[in-house]
Design an enzyme around this catalytic site. Structure first.
Site, mmCIF file in Angstrom:
data_model
loop_
_atom_site.group_PDB
_atom_site.id
_atom_site.type_symbol
_atom_site.label_atom_id
_atom_site.label_comp_id
_atom_site.label_asym_id
_atom_site.label_seq_id
_atom_site.Cartn_x
_atom_site.Cartn_y
_atom_site.Cartn_z
ATOM 1 N N GLY A 228 0.782 -1.225 0.000
ATOM 2 C CA GLY A 228 0.000 0.000 0.000
ATOM 3 C C GLY A 228 0.818 1.281 0.000
ATOM 4 C CD GLN A 229 6.818 2.806 -0.194
ATOM 5 O OE1 GLN A 229 7.180 1.627 -0.244
ATOM 6 N NE2 GLN A 229 7.677 3.795 -0.067
ATOM 7 C CG HIS B 182 5.658 7.468 4.355
ATOM 8 N ND1 HIS B 182 6.042 6.962 3.127
ATOM 9 C CD2 HIS B 182 4.317 7.286 4.436
ATOM 10 C CE1 HIS B 182 4.979 6.504 2.489
ATOM 11 N NE2 HIS B 182 3.915 6.675 3.264
#
Length: 112
Positions: free
Chosen positions: A91-92, A98
């Site tokens: 899901g990046q 981050h």
């Protein structure tokens, strides 16, 4: 090509910055998924958790400690969730390491 996070680091676009030092920066998420939702990013360009190198252990540890400190400053004594999406299937959506920090409500499991 600079990511949106690199542009925040470079002060090319504004962000609600909660914490900053020579290694990392924390700022509020513009589309919060919880009453408190901030991101912690390294100033060093690192793609994601999988791209961390052995020499990045001090950076990674520092970021986690600063997450702890910012969460405390924001009053998340009852708990919070730290999430790092890694790669497309993880899901990046921004190609810069981050950590999402979410708090201020009860979290559910499984998250995705």
């Amino acid at each position: 090509m600079s990511t949106i996070f690199q542009k925040i680091i470079n002060k090319e676009i504004p962000a609600d910055i909660l914490y900053e030092d020579d290694l990392c920066l924390a700022f509020r998420d513009v589309a919060p998924q919880a009453p408190t939702h901030f991101l912690m990013i390294p100033k060093k360009e690192v793609l994601n958790v999988a791209a961390l190198e052995d020499g990045d252990k001090d950076l990674a540890g520092h970021m986690l400690l600063m997450i702890r400190d910012v969460a405390k400053k924001l009053g998340l004594e009852n708990g919070y969730r730290v999430v790092a999406n890694c790669g497309q299937e993880g899901g990046q959506s921004v190609d810069h390491l981050h950590f999402h920090v979410l708090g201020g409500r009860n979290m559910k499991w499984p998250p995705g």
